[in-house]
Design a protein around this motif. Structure first.
Motif, mmCIF file in Angstrom:
data_model
loop_
_atom_site.group_PDB
_atom_site.id
_atom_site.type_symbol
_atom_site.label_atom_id
_atom_site.label_comp_id
_atom_site.label_asym_id
_atom_site.label_seq_id
_atom_site.Cartn_x
_atom_site.Cartn_y
_atom_site.Cartn_z
ATOM 1 N N GLY A 169 58.240 111.296 85.808
ATOM 2 C CA GLY A 169 58.387 109.885 85.510
ATOM 3 C C GLY A 169 57.186 109.027 85.847
ATOM 4 O O GLY A 169 57.286 107.787 85.803
ATOM 5 N N ALA A 170 56.035 109.635 86.135
ATOM 6 C CA ALA A 170 54.874 108.839 86.570
ATOM 7 C C ALA A 170 54.449 107.834 85.509
ATOM 8 O O ALA A 170 54.283 106.642 85.791
ATOM 9 C CB ALA A 170 53.716 109.761 86.932
ATOM 10 N N ARG A 171 54.255 108.296 84.285
ATOM 11 C CA ARG A 171 53.808 107.374 83.241
ATOM 12 C C ARG A 171 54.903 106.365 82.891
ATOM 13 O O ARG A 171 54.619 105.200 82.617
ATOM 14 C CB ARG A 171 53.368 108.128 81.984
ATOM 15 N N ASP A 172 56.151 106.804 82.896
ATOM 16 C CA ASP A 172 57.261 105.888 82.605
ATOM 17 C C ASP A 172 57.304 104.741 83.613
ATOM 18 O O ASP A 172 57.655 103.614 83.261
ATOM 19 C CB ASP A 172 58.596 106.643 82.627
ATOM 20 N N VAL A 178 59.353 99.627 102.750
ATOM 21 C CA VAL A 178 60.546 98.824 102.495
ATOM 22 C C VAL A 178 61.593 99.598 101.712
ATOM 23 O O VAL A 178 62.779 99.246 101.730
ATOM 24 C CB VAL A 178 60.196 97.509 101.766
ATOM 25 N N ALA A 179 61.183 100.665 101.011
ATOM 26 C CA ALA A 179 62.124 101.504 100.273
ATOM 27 C C ALA A 179 61.455 102.841 99.977
ATOM 28 O O ALA A 179 60.234 102.916 99.839
ATOM 29 C CB ALA A 179 62.568 100.835 98.970
ATOM 30 N N ALA A 195 60.154 108.705 88.866
ATOM 31 C CA ALA A 195 61.303 108.511 87.975
ATOM 32 C C ALA A 195 62.452 107.817 88.701
ATOM 33 O O ALA A 195 63.119 106.939 88.139
ATOM 34 C CB ALA A 195 61.763 109.859 87.423
ATOM 35 N N ASP A 196 62.682 108.191 89.961
ATOM 36 C CA ASP A 196 63.751 107.551 90.732
ATOM 37 C C ASP A 196 63.417 106.096 91.037
ATOM 38 O O ASP A 196 64.304 105.239 91.024
ATOM 39 C CB ASP A 196 63.985 108.330 92.030
ATOM 40 N N LEU A 197 62.158 105.818 91.290
ATOM 41 C CA LEU A 197 61.750 104.436 91.513
ATOM 42 C C LEU A 197 61.946 103.612 90.246
ATOM 43 O O LEU A 197 62.417 102.473 90.300
ATOM 44 C CB LEU A 197 60.288 104.376 91.959
ATOM 45 N N THR A 198 61.613 104.193 89.103
ATOM 46 C CA THR A 198 61.802 103.488 87.830
ATOM 47 C C THR A 198 63.265 103.111 87.628
ATOM 48 O O THR A 198 63.592 101.988 87.229
ATOM 49 C CB THR A 198 61.303 104.340 86.661
ATOM 50 N N LYS A 199 64.161 104.045 87.917
ATOM 51 C CA LYS A 199 65.598 103.783 87.756
ATOM 52 C C LYS A 199 66.066 102.666 88.674
ATOM 53 O O LYS A 199 66.996 101.925 88.333
ATOM 54 C CB LYS A 199 66.398 105.051 88.048
#
Length: 221
Positions: A90-93, A202-203, A209-213
């Motif tokens: 998910g890096a580019r996403d 902070v998170a 990918a999980d960060l994007t979600k």
């Protein structure tokens, strides 16, 4: 609607799966100058700038005697491992999602320019990022905050501009804290959640990918 921010994203280890290759490269480079250290100790320093690793692992005497030679050798060892370094899930996403929300995006690296060029191509990120940095842009690397300050300057922002850091190591978080920037972290750096939180994250997320979600739950909503 969240105000527009400047998102400063680390490349090595955060977007590109490269930390363990870097640790191995440092192991080989230091052996080439007659010094052998456990790989796990070297891994704990990945994310810290190469200008500081030799002193951190072997002290000032080793830096004086062989620092430049070790860094040159490490760069060549990384050259041989570049094909194995690939974008994390998910890096580019993540980059696309940040830009779609109207934020400015800086890819901040203290890596050598030839390595950063390869990573930008692997991420297909040249048309997404507003700017990026390399080792040529900073005098002192993480955990010093210089890289983050330079990143803001590349997009014409003031030091107190609203911004967020995304990284993978305690070194990213400590650098961010020194300039008052909140840090979101992915676990690919191999640091424990407790260490990252103690440093000030902070998170924490497994992957880009999980960060994007979860982006709507962050300052980058």
């Amino acid at each position: 609607m969240t105000e527009s921010l400047i998102a400063v994203l680390d490349i090595d280890g955060t977007l590109i799966d490269s930390n363990y290759q870097h640790a191995l490269a440092w192991y080989r480079a230091l052996r080439s100058v007659g010094e052998t250290y456990p790989v796990w100790r070297l891994h704990r320093l990945i994310g810290m700038g190469g200008d500081q690793v030799v002193t951190a692992i072997g002290g000032e005497e080793l830096e004086r005697r062989a620092g430049d030679q070790a860094r040159e050798a490490q760069g060549k060892e990384v050259d041989a491992l570049l094909d194995e370094m690939m974008p994390l899930p998910g890096a580019r996403d993540l980059l696309v999602a940040i830009k779609e929300r109207g934020h400015r995006l800086v890819l901040a690296s203290s890596g050598q320019e030839r390595h950063v060029d390869v990573f930008l191509d692997k991420l297909n990120a040249r048309d997404i990022a507003d700017a990026w940095t390399t080792s040529d842009d900073v005098e002192k690397s993480k955990p010093a905050p210089d890289l983050l300050q330079v990143a803001l300057k590349t997009v014409g922002a003031s030091p107190d501009a609203s911004s967020v850091v995304v990284g993978d190591s305690v070194w990213d978080v400590k650098a961010a804290n020194k300039v008052g920037m909140p840090a979101l972290v992915v676990r690919s750096g191999g640091f424990g959640d407790d260490e990252l939180r103690e440093a000030g994250a902070v998170a924490i997320y497994d992957t880009p990918a999980d960060l994007t979600k979860a982006l709507n739950d962050t300052p980058l909503a």
